[in-house]
Design a protein around this motif. Structure first.
Motif, PDB file in Angstrom:
ATOM      1  N   THR A  16      -3.991   1.207 -40.444  1.00 15.68           N
ATOM      2  CA  THR A  16      -5.192   0.903 -39.735  1.00 15.68           C
ATOM      3  C   THR A  16      -5.498  -0.310 -39.227  1.00 15.68           C
ATOM      4  N   LEU A  17      -4.855  -1.581 -39.901  1.00 14.08           N
ATOM      5  CA  LEU A  17      -4.935  -2.850 -39.442  1.00 14.08           C
ATOM      6  C   LEU A  17      -4.365  -2.826 -37.984  1.00 14.08           C
ATOM      7  N   LEU A  18      -2.990  -2.428 -38.119  1.00 14.03           N
ATOM      8  CA  LEU A  18      -2.365  -2.637 -36.826  1.00 14.03           C
ATOM      9  C   LEU A  18      -3.050  -1.820 -35.894  1.00 14.03           C
ATOM     10  N   ARG A  19      -3.719  -0.550 -36.068  1.00 15.57           N
ATOM     11  CA  ARG A  19      -4.342   0.105 -35.046  1.00 15.57           C
ATOM     12  C   ARG A  19      -5.541  -0.664 -34.603  1.00 15.57           C
ATOM     13  N   GLU A  20      -6.037  -1.720 -35.484  1.00 13.54           N
ATOM     14  CA  GLU A  20      -7.268  -2.488 -35.238  1.00 13.54           C
ATOM     15  C   GLU A  20      -6.812  -3.513 -34.185  1.00 13.54           C
ATOM     16  N   ARG A  21      -5.557  -4.211 -34.374  1.00  8.21           N
ATOM     17  CA  ARG A  21      -4.837  -5.194 -33.743  1.00  8.21           C
ATOM     18  C   ARG A  21      -4.758  -4.731 -32.302  1.00  8.21           C
ATOM     19  N   ARG A  22      -4.044  -3.612 -32.250  1.00  9.86           N
ATOM     20  CA  ARG A  22      -3.880  -2.791 -31.092  1.00  9.86           C
ATOM     21  C   ARG A  22      -5.205  -2.637 -30.209  1.00  9.86           C
ATOM     22  N   THR A  23      -6.345  -2.326 -30.819  1.00 12.37           N
ATOM     23  CA  THR A  23      -7.408  -2.043 -30.047  1.00 12.37           C
ATOM     24  C   THR A  23      -7.804  -3.458 -29.497  1.00 12.37           C
ATOM     25  N   GLU A  24      -7.647  -4.537 -30.137  1.00  9.60           N
ATOM     26  CA  GLU A  24      -8.014  -5.802 -29.605  1.00  9.60           C
ATOM     27  C   GLU A  24      -7.278  -6.282 -28.225  1.00  9.60           C
ATOM     28  N   LEU A  25      -5.828  -6.046 -28.398  1.00 11.43           N
ATOM     29  CA  LEU A  25      -4.822  -6.188 -27.364  1.00 11.43           C
ATOM     30  C   LEU A  25      -5.416  -5.210 -26.052  1.00 11.43           C
ATOM     31  N   LEU A  26      -5.626  -3.882 -26.383  1.00 12.93           N
ATOM     32  CA  LEU A  26      -5.932  -3.091 -25.321  1.00 12.93           C
ATOM     33  C   LEU A  26      -7.464  -3.343 -24.760  1.00 12.93           C
ATOM     34  N   ALA A  27      -8.253  -3.937 -25.395  1.00 11.52           N
ATOM     35  CA  ALA A  27      -9.645  -4.316 -24.906  1.00 11.52           C
ATOM     36  C   ALA A  27      -9.448  -5.676 -24.123  1.00 11.52           C
ATOM     37  N   ASN A  28      -8.530  -6.449 -24.384  1.00 17.42           N
ATOM     38  CA  ASN A  28      -8.322  -7.725 -23.594  1.00 17.42           C
ATOM     39  C   ASN A  28      -7.676  -7.313 -22.651  1.00 17.42           C
ATOM     40  N   ASN A  29      -6.613  -6.513 -22.519  1.00 18.44           N
ATOM     41  CA  ASN A  29      -6.192  -5.879 -21.016  1.00 18.44           C
ATOM     42  C   ASN A  29      -7.129  -5.407 -20.163  1.00 18.44           C
ATOM     43  N   ILE A  30      -8.178  -4.622 -20.678  1.00 21.73           N
ATOM     44  CA  ILE A  30      -9.150  -4.049 -19.982  1.00 21.73           C
ATOM     45  C   ILE A  30     -10.089  -5.213 -19.520  1.00 21.73           C
ATOM     46  N   ALA A  31     -10.534  -6.109 -20.182  1.00 20.57           N
ATOM     47  CA  ALA A  31     -11.447  -7.147 -19.682  1.00 20.57           C
ATOM     48  C   ALA A  31     -10.736  -8.006 -18.512  1.00 20.57           C
ATOM     49  N   ASN A  32      -9.446  -8.087 -18.714  1.00 19.76           N
ATOM     50  CA  ASN A  32      -8.612  -9.042 -17.638  1.00 19.76           C
ATOM     51  C   ASN A  32      -8.035  -8.280 -16.439  1.00 19.76           C
TER      52      ASN A  32
END
Length: 132
Positions: A16-32
């Motif tokens: 669950t913690l790793l999926r949370e971290r992956r969510t942050e990375l993917l959101a950064n990709n989308i934002a940039n």
């Protein structure tokens, strides 16, 4: 007899913690997606989960407070993603469609992990207190 949460939840907590971290990375990709020179990043989930399992089994441990922490870290599992599309000239490697699909899939997997953990916690509460 003491209850071990590591035995009760297994790797689901780490997952669950790793999926949370992956969510942050993917959101950064989308934002940039339109940021020149931005390189898309993602988490190697399999490697990260394997490292979490190694940490959980205690194969590496810090025997003295003055020793360096040698446990595996998720920083090493974050990788730059290879671009699937041709370079548009700005050096950005984000494929917005791929990122949105990965984000949606990760969100569903995160939600199912939370539901699993909730059911495990409910089962433990029933076993401990006889509550329904």
């Amino acid at each position: 007899m003491a209850i071990s949460f590591n035995n009760a939840f297994g790797l689901h907590e780490q997952g669950t913690l790793l999926r949370e971290r992956r969510t942050e990375l993917l959101a950064n990709n989308i934002a940039n997606a339109d940021t020149p020179g931005y390189k898309a990043r993602d988490l190697d989930f399999h490697t990260a989960l394997t490292n979490a399992q190694a940490r959980q089994t205690g194969s590496l441990h810090q025997s003295d407070v003055n020793h360096f922490d040698i446990s595996p870290s998720t920083r090493h599992e974050v990788l730059f993603r290879n671009a699937d599309q041709t370079d548009t000239g700005d050096g950005n490697s984000v494929d917005i469609h791929r990122e949105r699909n990965a984000f949606s899939q990760n969100a569903m997997e995160y939600q199912s992990s939370l539901q699993f953990l909730n059911s495990k916690i409910s089962g433990l509460k029933k076993a401990l207190g006889g509550q329904s």
